[in-house]
Design a protein around this motif. Structure first.
Motif, mmCIF file in Angstrom:
data_model
loop_
_atom_site.group_PDB
_atom_site.id
_atom_site.type_symbol
_atom_site.label_atom_id
_atom_site.label_comp_id
_atom_site.label_asym_id
_atom_site.label_seq_id
_atom_site.Cartn_x
_atom_site.Cartn_y
_atom_site.Cartn_z
ATOM 1 N N GLY A 44 0.834 -1.195 0.000
ATOM 2 C CA GLY A 44 0.000 0.000 0.000
ATOM 3 C C GLY A 44 0.865 1.238 0.000
ATOM 4 O O GLY A 44 2.090 1.156 -0.164
ATOM 5 N N PRO A 45 0.262 2.382 0.202
ATOM 6 C CA PRO A 45 1.007 3.644 0.200
ATOM 7 C C PRO A 45 2.124 3.686 1.246
ATOM 8 O O PRO A 45 3.119 4.376 1.078
ATOM 9 N N ASP A 46 1.950 2.917 2.334
ATOM 10 C CA ASP A 46 2.949 2.912 3.404
ATOM 11 C C ASP A 46 3.963 1.782 3.263
ATOM 12 O O ASP A 46 4.761 1.548 4.171
ATOM 13 N N GLY A 47 3.918 1.049 2.162
ATOM 14 C CA GLY A 47 4.883 -0.017 1.940
ATOM 15 C C GLY A 47 4.247 -1.389 1.943
ATOM 16 O O GLY A 47 3.036 -1.538 1.802
ATOM 17 N N LEU A 48 5.094 -2.397 2.125
ATOM 18 C CA LEU A 48 4.626 -3.783 2.095
ATOM 19 C C LEU A 48 3.686 -4.063 3.263
ATOM 20 O O LEU A 48 3.901 -3.595 4.376
ATOM 21 N N MET A 49 2.668 -4.859 2.983
ATOM 22 C CA MET A 49 1.703 -5.283 3.998
ATOM 23 C C MET A 49 2.088 -6.710 4.385
ATOM 24 O O MET A 49 1.769 -7.649 3.675
ATOM 25 N N GLU A 57 -8.533 -12.575 14.454
ATOM 26 C CA GLU A 57 -8.088 -11.190 14.635
ATOM 27 C C GLU A 57 -7.240 -10.692 13.462
ATOM 28 O O GLU A 57 -7.007 -9.483 13.333
ATOM 29 N N ASP A 58 -6.790 -11.605 12.599
ATOM 30 C CA ASP A 58 -5.945 -11.226 11.455
ATOM 31 C C ASP A 58 -6.728 -11.073 10.153
ATOM 32 O O ASP A 58 -6.155 -10.687 9.135
ATOM 33 N N ILE A 59 -8.009 -11.376 10.167
ATOM 34 C CA ILE A 59 -8.788 -11.359 8.924
ATOM 35 C C ILE A 59 -8.856 -9.959 8.328
ATOM 36 O O ILE A 59 -8.653 -9.781 7.128
ATOM 37 N N ASP A 60 -9.119 -8.935 9.141
ATOM 38 C CA ASP A 60 -9.239 -7.572 8.600
ATOM 39 C C ASP A 60 -7.948 -7.113 7.924
ATOM 40 O O ASP A 60 -7.992 -6.501 6.848
ATOM 41 N N ALA A 61 -6.802 -7.412 8.529
ATOM 42 C CA ALA A 61 -5.517 -7.046 7.911
ATOM 43 C C ALA A 61 -5.333 -7.818 6.611
ATOM 44 O O ALA A 61 -4.811 -7.289 5.627
ATOM 45 N N GLY A 62 -5.761 -9.066 6.587
ATOM 46 C CA GLY A 62 -5.681 -9.871 5.367
ATOM 47 C C GLY A 62 -6.571 -9.336 4.271
ATOM 48 O O GLY A 62 -6.180 -9.266 3.104
ATOM 49 N N VAL A 63 -7.780 -8.944 4.627
ATOM 50 C CA VAL A 63 -8.717 -8.368 3.650
ATOM 51 C C VAL A 63 -8.129 -7.103 3.037
ATOM 52 O O VAL A 63 -8.179 -6.900 1.817
ATOM 53 N N ALA A 64 -7.551 -6.241 3.861
ATOM 54 C CA ALA A 64 -6.930 -5.009 3.355
ATOM 55 C C ALA A 64 -5.769 -5.339 2.418
ATOM 56 O O ALA A 64 -5.591 -4.685 1.381
ATOM 57 N N ALA A 68 -5.441 -4.512 -1.632
ATOM 58 C CA ALA A 68 -4.282 -3.848 -2.236
ATOM 59 C C ALA A 68 -3.773 -4.649 -3.434
ATOM 60 O O ALA A 68 -3.391 -4.067 -4.461
ATOM 61 N N CYS A 69 -3.775 -5.964 -3.324
ATOM 62 C CA CYS A 69 -3.372 -6.808 -4.461
ATOM 63 C C CYS A 69 -4.301 -6.585 -5.653
ATOM 64 O O CYS A 69 -3.848 -6.504 -6.794
ATOM 65 N N ALA A 70 -5.598 -6.499 -5.381
ATOM 66 C CA ALA A 70 -6.577 -6.285 -6.453
ATOM 67 C C ALA A 70 -6.346 -4.951 -7.161
ATOM 68 O O ALA A 70 -6.466 -4.860 -8.385
ATOM 69 N N LEU A 71 -5.994 -3.930 -6.404
ATOM 70 C CA LEU A 71 -5.702 -2.628 -7.021
ATOM 71 C C LEU A 71 -4.485 -2.737 -7.941
ATOM 72 O O LEU A 71 -4.485 -2.174 -9.042
ATOM 73 N N ALA A 137 4.737 -19.100 3.634
ATOM 74 C CA ALA A 137 5.431 -17.816 3.496
ATOM 75 C C ALA A 137 5.249 -17.294 2.080
ATOM 76 O O ALA A 137 5.037 -18.061 1.140
ATOM 77 N N LEU A 138 5.357 -15.978 1.947
ATOM 78 C CA LEU A 138 5.281 -15.315 0.643
ATOM 79 C C LEU A 138 6.487 -14.396 0.488
ATOM 80 O O LEU A 138 7.146 -14.048 1.473
ATOM 81 N N PRO A 139 6.780 -13.965 -0.746
ATOM 82 C CA PRO A 139 7.948 -13.110 -0.977
ATOM 83 C C PRO A 139 7.952 -11.873 -0.073
ATOM 84 O O PRO A 139 6.917 -11.245 0.135
ATOM 85 N N MET A 140 9.117 -11.568 0.450
ATOM 86 C CA MET A 140 9.352 -10.375 1.269
ATOM 87 C C MET A 140 8.463 -10.321 2.505
ATOM 88 O O MET A 140 8.225 -9.259 3.058
ATOM 89 N N GLY A 141 7.916 -11.469 2.898
ATOM 90 C CA GLY A 141 7.102 -11.518 4.102
ATOM 91 C C GLY A 141 5.707 -10.939 3.963
ATOM 92 O O GLY A 141 5.037 -10.704 4.970
ATOM 93 N N VAL A 142 5.245 -10.714 2.714
ATOM 94 C CA VAL A 142 3.915 -10.125 2.540
ATOM 95 C C VAL A 142 2.836 -11.084 3.010
ATOM 96 O O VAL A 142 3.032 -12.297 3.075
ATOM 97 N N ARG A 143 1.697 -10.523 3.310
ATOM 98 C CA ARG A 143 0.572 -11.286 3.840
ATOM 99 C C ARG A 143 -0.211 -11.992 2.734
ATOM 100 O O ARG A 143 -0.717 -13.095 2.935
#
Length: 153
Positions: A44-49, A57-64, A68-71, A137-143
């Motif tokens: 996102g605008p602030d960098g890697l998610m 408790e992690d679902i909302d961060a995953g949805v965001a 971002a991937c869709a954009l 795991a995913l590249p660069m630790g992304v979610r």
């Protein structure tokens, strides 16, 4: 501006620049009227998610992150279509990869962030087939990372 750009503006959505490949691959490839877009990582605008989904408790961060991937996917489509998003006929398939623990089974809820965005922006043309897969795991630790197939006119 076309209809899809008008819809993005109406929703207050600005697409990022199409990300450049991070390794030895192309960001997109046409096969007839199908456009294959390489996996887009959550940024996102602030960098890697980054992070791993471990529980509800992690679902909302995953949805965001999926949103971002869709954009980024739409940004790649725009680039592939020389700036004309209205050439997009149909989102055919999204494949979403969610960094998660073995106990986390809500990958479909996370990838809904991308699916919901496509439907919100594109209406019926945004409805698609889909897979939502948990990975260690995913590249660069992304979610989240999502790839897509699109029909283009």
């Amino acid at each position: 501006m076309g209809k899809i750009d008008d819809r993005l503006n109406e929703l207050g959505i600005t697409l990022p620049d199409a990300p450049a490949p991070a390794a030895n691959y192309v960001p997109f490839l046409f096969m007839g009227d199908l456009l294959y877009v390489s996996g887009q990582i959550s940024a996102g605008p602030d960098g890697l998610m980054t992070g791993i989904c471990n529980g509800p408790e992690d679902i909302d961060a995953g949805v965001a992150a999926a949103r971002a991937c869709a954009l980024s996917l739409l940004a790649q489509v725009r680039k592939a279509c020389d700036g004309d998003l209205d050439r997009l006929v149909q989102v055919v398939k999204l494949t979403g990869f969610v960094a998660s623990t073995p106990e986390f089974t809500d990958q479909p809820k996370v990838v809904n962030g991308a699916s919901d965005l496509m439907a919100e922006v594109l209406g019926d043309a945004g409805r698609h087939t889909r897979s939502a897969v948990g990975v260690a795991a995913l590249p660069m630790g992304v979610r989240v990372e999502i790839e897509g197939i699109f029909q283009i006119a």
